[in-house]
Design a protein around this motif. Structure first.
Motif, PDB file in Angstrom:
ATOM      1  N   LYS A 269       0.820  -1.208   0.000  1.00 25.25           N
ATOM      2  CA  LYS A 269       0.000   0.000   0.000  1.00 25.25           C
ATOM      3  C   LYS A 269       0.857   1.262   0.000  1.00 25.25           C
ATOM      4  O   LYS A 269       0.531   2.246  -0.682  1.00 25.25           O
ATOM      5  CB  LYS A 269      -0.927  -0.003   1.216  1.00 25.25           C
ATOM      6  CG  LYS A 269      -1.970  -1.091   1.210  1.00 25.25           C
ATOM      7  CD  LYS A 269      -2.947  -0.941   0.066  1.00 25.25           C
ATOM      8  CE  LYS A 269      -3.805   0.294   0.230  1.00 25.25           C
ATOM      9  NZ  LYS A 269      -4.816   0.402  -0.845  1.00 25.25           N
ATOM     10  N   VAL A 270       1.952   1.255   0.737  1.00 24.15           N
ATOM     11  CA  VAL A 270       2.827   2.427   0.769  1.00 24.15           C
ATOM     12  C   VAL A 270       3.461   2.661  -0.602  1.00 24.15           C
ATOM     13  O   VAL A 270       3.548   3.802  -1.091  1.00 24.15           O
ATOM     14  CB  VAL A 270       3.899   2.263   1.865  1.00 24.15           C
ATOM     15  CG1 VAL A 270       4.958   3.351   1.751  1.00 24.15           C
ATOM     16  CG2 VAL A 270       3.252   2.301   3.246  1.00 24.15           C
ATOM     17  N   ILE A 271       3.893   1.590  -1.249  1.00 24.19           N
ATOM     18  CA  ILE A 271       4.502   1.728  -2.577  1.00 24.19           C
ATOM     19  C   ILE A 271       3.474   2.236  -3.590  1.00 24.19           C
ATOM     20  O   ILE A 271       3.761   3.147  -4.394  1.00 24.19           O
ATOM     21  CB  ILE A 271       5.098   0.379  -3.031  1.00 24.19           C
ATOM     22  CG1 ILE A 271       6.270  -0.002  -2.124  1.00 24.19           C
ATOM     23  CG2 ILE A 271       5.549   0.448  -4.488  1.00 24.19           C
ATOM     24  CD1 ILE A 271       6.847  -1.372  -2.411  1.00 24.19           C
TER      25      ILE A 271
ATOM     26  N   LEU B 159       0.800   3.945  -2.962  1.00 27.34           N
ATOM     27  CA  LEU B 159       0.462   5.328  -2.618  1.00 27.34           C
ATOM     28  C   LEU B 159       1.517   6.288  -3.135  1.00 27.34           C
ATOM     29  O   LEU B 159       1.196   7.389  -3.625  1.00 27.34           O
ATOM     30  CB  LEU B 159       0.314   5.460  -1.102  1.00 27.34           C
ATOM     31  CG  LEU B 159      -0.038   6.851  -0.567  1.00 27.34           C
ATOM     32  CD1 LEU B 159      -1.362   7.329  -1.144  1.00 27.34           C
ATOM     33  CD2 LEU B 159      -0.088   6.838   0.955  1.00 27.34           C
ATOM     34  N   GLU B 160       2.771   5.896  -3.063  1.00 29.20           N
ATOM     35  CA  GLU B 160       3.846   6.735  -3.593  1.00 29.20           C
ATOM     36  C   GLU B 160       3.738   6.869  -5.112  1.00 29.20           C
ATOM     37  O   GLU B 160       3.967   7.944  -5.671  1.00 29.20           O
ATOM     38  CB  GLU B 160       5.200   6.123  -3.212  1.00 29.20           C
ATOM     39  CG  GLU B 160       6.399   6.890  -3.712  1.00 29.20           C
ATOM     40  CD  GLU B 160       6.526   8.274  -3.100  1.00 29.20           C
ATOM     41  OE1 GLU B 160       7.156   9.135  -3.732  1.00 29.20           O
ATOM     42  OE2 GLU B 160       5.968   8.492  -1.997  1.00 29.20           O
ATOM     43  N   ILE B 161       3.370   5.783  -5.790  1.00 30.84           N
ATOM     44  CA  ILE B 161       3.221   5.839  -7.252  1.00 30.84           C
ATOM     45  C   ILE B 161       2.033   6.721  -7.655  1.00 30.84           C
ATOM     46  O   ILE B 161       2.120   7.511  -8.607  1.00 30.84           O
ATOM     47  CB  ILE B 161       3.060   4.408  -7.814  1.00 30.84           C
ATOM     48  CG1 ILE B 161       4.357   3.612  -7.606  1.00 30.84           C
ATOM     49  CG2 ILE B 161       2.693   4.435  -9.299  1.00 30.84           C
ATOM     50  CD1 ILE B 161       4.251   2.159  -8.008  1.00 30.84           C
ATOM     51  N   LYS B 162       0.928   6.597  -6.920  1.00 33.44           N
ATOM     52  CA  LYS B 162      -0.286   7.346  -7.294  1.00 33.44           C
ATOM     53  C   LYS B 162      -0.268   8.787  -6.806  1.00 33.44           C
ATOM     54  O   LYS B 162      -1.158   9.560  -7.179  1.00 33.44           O
ATOM     55  CB  LYS B 162      -1.517   6.641  -6.720  1.00 33.44           C
ATOM     56  CG  LYS B 162      -1.791   5.285  -7.314  1.00 33.44           C
ATOM     57  CD  LYS B 162      -3.126   4.724  -6.867  1.00 33.44           C
ATOM     58  CE  LYS B 162      -3.180   4.503  -5.371  1.00 33.44           C
ATOM     59  NZ  LYS B 162      -4.453   3.868  -4.968  1.00 33.44           N
ATOM     60  N   SER B 163       0.664   9.143  -5.976  1.00 31.60           N
ATOM     61  CA  SER B 163       0.661  10.495  -5.406  1.00 31.60           C
ATOM     62  C   SER B 163       0.857  11.575  -6.458  1.00 31.60           C
ATOM     63  O   SER B 163       0.443  12.725  -6.246  1.00 31.60           O
ATOM     64  CB  SER B 163       1.752  10.607  -4.341  1.00 31.60           C
ATOM     65  OG  SER B 163       3.027  10.390  -4.921  1.00 31.60           O
ATOM     66  N   TYR B 164       1.465  11.237  -7.593  1.00 35.13           N
ATOM     67  CA  TYR B 164       1.678  12.225  -8.649  1.00 35.13           C
ATOM     68  C   TYR B 164       0.438  12.411  -9.506  1.00 35.13           C
ATOM     69  O   TYR B 164       0.357  13.378 -10.278  1.00 35.13           O
ATOM     70  CB  TYR B 164       2.845  11.803  -9.544  1.00 35.13           C
ATOM     71  CG  TYR B 164       4.143  11.641  -8.800  1.00 35.13           C
ATOM     72  CD1 TYR B 164       4.900  12.750  -8.419  1.00 35.13           C
ATOM     73  CD2 TYR B 164       4.610  10.387  -8.436  1.00 35.13           C
ATOM     74  CE1 TYR B 164       6.088  12.618  -7.725  1.00 35.13           C
ATOM     75  CE2 TYR B 164       5.792  10.236  -7.732  1.00 35.13           C
ATOM     76  CZ  TYR B 164       6.525  11.345  -7.379  1.00 35.13           C
ATOM     77  OH  TYR B 164       7.703  11.206  -6.689  1.00 35.13           O
TER      78      TYR B 164
ATOM     79  N   ARG C  90      -5.230  12.096  -1.739  1.00 30.28           N
ATOM     80  CA  ARG C  90      -3.993  11.657  -1.082  1.00 30.28           C
ATOM     81  C   ARG C  90      -4.160  11.673   0.435  1.00 30.28           C
ATOM     82  O   ARG C  90      -3.693  10.762   1.136  1.00 30.28           O
ATOM     83  CB  ARG C  90      -2.824  12.544  -1.501  1.00 30.28           C
ATOM     84  CG  ARG C  90      -2.327  12.305  -2.901  1.00 30.28           C
ATOM     85  CD  ARG C  90      -0.899  12.815  -3.077  1.00 30.28           C
ATOM     86  NE  ARG C  90      -0.798  14.244  -2.808  1.00 30.28           N
ATOM     87  CZ  ARG C  90      -0.928  15.198  -3.740  1.00 30.28           C
ATOM     88  NH1 ARG C  90      -1.170  14.859  -5.008  1.00 30.28           N
ATOM     89  NH2 ARG C  90      -0.817  16.481  -3.432  1.00 30.28           N
TER      90      ARG C  90
ATOM     91  N   CYS D 163      -3.987   8.413   2.967  1.00 36.19           N
ATOM     92  CA  CYS D 163      -3.069   8.403   4.121  1.00 36.19           C
ATOM     93  C   CYS D 163      -3.819   8.153   5.419  1.00 36.19           C
ATOM     94  O   CYS D 163      -3.365   7.370   6.269  1.00 36.19           O
ATOM     95  CB  CYS D 163      -2.307   9.730   4.194  1.00 36.19           C
ATOM     96  SG  CYS D 163      -1.111   9.977   2.866  1.00 36.19           S
TER      97      CYS D 163
END
Length: 233
Positions: free
Chosen positions: A83-85, A87-92, A99, A103
């Protein structure tokens, strides 16, 4: 006695909730079984006494539930890292609003998961009804709705890896709900049966003492007269 992790008022409420939900129909049958066992034990038959000692003393811990908790404990770190990975990919791509939602959901699921697994382990292994009821309620009312929202909301841009780990996680949660409900019902029935057995034992003990005393009084003169007759002869 080991101290419970739950506050005492909350523990009493969960205990009352579990008994009111799960102990409706079977209490009459349990009382009848306990009464039959207590009545059978008054004849002083060794086989009946041995069988009576086991009534209400069965282990109420659920092995399937413990297996699900064990797999859940080792799967959740993998779910969290995924989920963290993602979330980092989709944050852009996601907006700031979504977002923040992701979180918050991730933090809430992580906090609830630690509390939930702790209550599940204690409630199942130590046969504590309030703790296991808390585990069941947290799973049903918080963990599954948040996970389904994270999986099914179209604006959150759920990626294939998220679908995979969320489906496995939801299947684990659903299995734990069913198994925890079954374990709770079995624990409540065992507690009721132990209560009825204790109640009937307390009623049966004075009667057994009275019968034993009466038998001793009846045998006393016979033994004495036999002794005197032997001396006279």
């Amino acid at each position: 006695m080991e101290r419970s992790p739950l506050p005492e008022p909350l523990r009493r409420r969960l205990n009352h909730f579990s008994h009111s939900l799960l102990s409706g129909s079977g209490s009459g049958g349990l009382a009848a079984a306990a009464a039959a066992a207590a009545g059978a034990g008054s004849h002083f038959q060794p086989a009946v006494e041995r069988e009576r000692c086991w009534i209400g003393q069965e282990c109420a811990t659920s092995l399937p539930l413990q297996m699900c908790l064990y797999f859940n404990l080792y799967f959740f770190p993998f779910w969290w890292v995924s989920k963290v990975i993602m979330l980092e990919i989709k944050s852009y791509v996601l907006s700031a609003y979504y977002r923040i939602i992701l979180c918050v959901i991730l933090v809430l699921i992580s906090l609830v998961e630690f509390i939930r697994l702790y209550l599940g382990y204690i409630g199942n292994l130590q046969e504590k009804v309030p703790e296991l009821a808390g585990f069941w309620l947290l799973t049903l009312l918080l963990q599954i709705p948040m996970t389904l929202f994270d999986t099914c909301h179209p604006r959150l841009l759920v990626l294939p890896l998220e679908y995979g780990v969320n489906i496995i996680y939801v299947l684990l949660l659903g299995s734990e709900i069913l198994l925890a409900f079954s374990a709770l019902r079995h624990m409540v029935n065992q507690l009721e049966l132990r209560f009825h057995m204790t109640h009937f034992d307390s009623l049966d003990a004075p009667q057994a003492h009275t019968d034993k005393r009466a038998s001793r009084q009846a045998e006393g003169p016979t033994g004495l007269s036999g002794f005197n007759w032997g001396r006279t002869a």
